[in-house]
Structure formats: structure tokens, C-alpha cells
Write a protein that holds these residues in place. Structure first.
Motif, PDB file in Angstrom:
ATOM      1  N   MET A   1       4.632  -1.628   4.806  1.00 38.32           N
ATOM      2  CA  MET A   1       3.913  -1.265   3.595  1.00 38.32           C
ATOM      3  C   MET A   1       3.391   0.167   3.653  1.00 38.32           C
ATOM      4  O   MET A   1       3.527   0.933   2.693  1.00 38.32           O
ATOM      5  N   LEU A   2       2.788   0.522   4.796  1.00 36.06           N
ATOM      6  CA  LEU A   2       2.104   1.804   4.902  1.00 36.06           C
ATOM      7  C   LEU A   2       3.025   2.951   5.332  1.00 36.06           C
ATOM      8  O   LEU A   2       2.948   4.055   4.794  1.00 36.06           O
ATOM      9  N   LEU A   3       3.884   2.706   6.302  1.00 33.74           N
ATOM     10  CA  LEU A   3       4.690   3.791   6.848  1.00 33.74           C
ATOM     11  C   LEU A   3       5.976   4.026   6.070  1.00 33.74           C
ATOM     12  O   LEU A   3       6.454   5.159   5.993  1.00 33.74           O
ATOM     13  N   ALA A   4       6.548   2.965   5.486  1.00 32.30           N
ATOM     14  CA  ALA A   4       7.760   3.113   4.683  1.00 32.30           C
ATOM     15  C   ALA A   4       7.466   3.078   3.186  1.00 32.30           C
ATOM     16  O   ALA A   4       8.384   3.231   2.378  1.00 32.30           O
ATOM     17  N   SER A   5       6.199   2.849   2.826  1.00 34.04           N
ATOM     18  CA  SER A   5       5.785   2.795   1.409  1.00 34.04           C
ATOM     19  C   SER A   5       6.584   1.761   0.618  1.00 34.04           C
ATOM     20  O   SER A   5       6.866   1.955  -0.566  1.00 34.04           O
TER      21      SER A   5
ATOM     22  N   TYR B   1       0.869  -1.182   0.000  1.00 32.80           N
ATOM     23  CA  TYR B   1       0.000   0.000   0.000  1.00 32.80           C
ATOM     24  C   TYR B   1       0.910   1.237   0.000  1.00 32.80           C
ATOM     25  O   TYR B   1       1.074   1.891   1.025  1.00 32.80           O
ATOM     26  N   PRO B   2       1.510   1.590  -1.128  1.00 31.88           N
ATOM     27  CA  PRO B   2       2.439   2.732  -1.154  1.00 31.88           C
ATOM     28  C   PRO B   2       1.726   4.076  -1.260  1.00 31.88           C
ATOM     29  O   PRO B   2       2.211   5.011  -1.902  1.00 31.88           O
ATOM     30  N   ILE B   3       0.577   4.204  -0.616  1.00 31.08           N
ATOM     31  CA  ILE B   3      -0.281   5.380  -0.798  1.00 31.08           C
ATOM     32  C   ILE B   3       0.314   6.656  -0.210  1.00 31.08           C
ATOM     33  O   ILE B   3      -0.026   7.751  -0.647  1.00 31.08           O
ATOM     34  N   ALA B   4       1.208   6.524   0.782  1.00 25.83           N
ATOM     35  CA  ALA B   4       1.809   7.731   1.364  1.00 25.83           C
ATOM     36  C   ALA B   4       2.728   8.436   0.376  1.00 25.83           C
ATOM     37  O   ALA B   4       3.005   9.622   0.530  1.00 25.83           O
TER      38      ALA B   4
END
Length: 257
Positions: free
Chosen positions: A158-162, A128-131
């Protein structure tokens, strides 16, 4: 040709996401068709296994079609509508299998994590590379399903480090039934899974799925104020910049609003 190819064979429903030129990104029409399909399939006792695949060999599905966000006034409502489709998939009485060959991100990963079983080729990647792309946020049920399947550590990565997680790490975390070499091996592994399920007791599988659904719901508690949180994200400058940059094929400049 349809963006959602559906094939029925003895006890099996095969579904192929068929937008290889867009890495099988989901459109509003595809989500609507899946919503209706899950309702019909849940009532079809002749189907015992549902297999989901992506066409083209590059992706299972690479998230949502971003242009649909531009045409949507209530983006949070659109996300809620998609989440209801995912809940319909998760609630199916049949065993569901995601056969992943390539990129599986965003909405594609949400679909895969709401399946019962996942098999992937070694070149597949998940995340989840949404950031770094859109600047949006997941709803808590979607995030919790990812953490349930991949574990909290990989979900945070996945979310915090993209970062995208390779199939080998996903298999090591227990998110995959198998990590195989190529598409031929993927088809063989899925075929073996299907044969085993069709030979198994439908009563046992039905009871087990009901118990597992009940367990999942215990962990998917509502977060107070989440609707307000998501409205702030989707109505904010980062999401607007993310959509603009994605459509312009540019790198977004977040945090300047």
C-alpha cells in the motif's frame, strides 16, 4: 444535512459519513464531531455496538479534505489531533464495525483499521497511496494499526508501491470478517454480526477488548525523532507540491525541490 448522520436504535449506534459528492472525505468539523462522539459513547452503557458506514455506494471514506491542510499552519499538530480521535475510537468499550462499500483510503482506512471488525463489498479497495498523491507520511501508530490488521506485506505494498488492495485480498489476509457481493449482502452481514454481539456476554466482550487493547499497545512503540521526521515531511517541497497538484487536479511532480 449533516456530514455525519447518527442514528440510535436498541443497543446500536449507526454512524454514516455523509459527503458522497466528495467520496465522504473527512473535514476538520467531522473529525471534531467524532472526537466528541467517542467521548460520549464511551460513557453510554446503553450502546453495545457502533457501526460506521459511508454514504453513496462509492466510498467508505476517501481520506481527508485536502483543502483543510491549506488552511492549517501546524499540519503535524493537525495530524496529532486526528490521531487522538482515532485512539478514542480504538479505546471504545463497545464493539465497532466498519461496513465498507467502495474506496477506503487515507483517513478512511485509518478509521476502518481502528475498528474491531470490518466487512466489505467485493468492489471495495483499501490503501494509502500517499507517495503518489500528497507526498506526506503516516504517524507510526496509524501505520502500525494497518500492519496489525492487513499484515506487513500488504501494508508495504500500500505504502511503498502506492497500490490499492482489493477486498478479496484483504479478506484473504484476515483484515475482513467477510467479503460480500453487494450492498444488500453487506447490510445483511452487518446485521448478523450486530445480532450476535447483542446476544453475547457484555462481560466477556469487555474483558476481551481490554486484553486486545493491551496487546496492541505493546506493538505501538514510539519511534525516536518521529516528530522531527514528520515536520520535515510536511514542511518539505513534496508535500507542498502534492497539495498544489491535488487541488489543481494535476499529476504531482515530486522530487524536484
Amino acid at each position: 444535512m449533516s456530514d455525519l448522520l447518527i442514528e440510535r436504535r436498541d443497543g446500536v449506534l449507526d454512524i454514516t459519513f455523509n459527503r458522497p459528492e466528495r467520496r465522504n472525505a473527512f473535514t476538520r468539523a467531522m473529525y471534531g464531531e467524532m472526537r466528541r462522539l467517542w467521548i460520549d459513547t464511551a460513557a453510554d452503557a446503553s450502546v453495545r455496538v457502533v457501526v460506521l458506514r459511508g454514504a453513496g455506494g462509492r466510498a467508505f471514506a476517501a481520506g481527508n479534505e485536502i483543502a483543510d491542510f491549506v488552511e492549517t499552519e501546524d499540519v503535524v499538530g493537525y495530524e496529532t489531533w486526528i490521531r487522538e480521535m482515532l485512539e478514542g475510537l480504538f479505546a471504545l468499550p463497545q464493539v465497532t464495525i466498519a461496513a465498507v462499500d467502495g474506496v477506503c483510503v487515507g483517513g478512511g482506512l485509518a478509521v476502518a483499521t481502528n475498528c474491531d471488525l470490518r466487512v466489505a463489498t467485493a468492489q471495495s479497495r483499501f490503501g494509502y497511496p500517499i507517495a503518489r498523491t500528497l507526498g506526506n507520511a503516516l504517524s507510526s501508530p496509524v501505520l502500525f494499526r494497518c500492519a496489525e490488521v492487513f499484515g506487513e506485506a500488504l501494508t508495504r505494498e500500500m505504502l511503498l508501491a502506492s497500490r490499492l488492495v482489493g477486498a478479496d485480498r484483504a479478506y484473504g489476509a484476515g483484515a475482513l470478517v467477510a467479503c460480500v457481493e453487494d450492498r444488500a449482502a453487506l447490510d445483511a452481514e452487518v446485521g448478523a454480526l450486530v445480532d450476535g454481539i447483542l446476544a453475547a456476554s457484555p462481560v466477556t466482550i469487555s474483558a476481551s477488548k481490554q486484553q486486545l487493547r493491551a496487546r496492541a499497545h505493546l506493538t505501538e512503540i514510539d519511534i525516536p525523532g518521529e516528530d522531527e521526521l514528520l515536520h520535515a515531511v510536511y514542511g518539505g517541497p513534496d508535500f507542498a507540491e502534492g497539495v498544489r497538484a491535488f487541488l489543481a487536479k494535476e499529476k504531482p511532480a515530486f522530487g524536484r525541490g
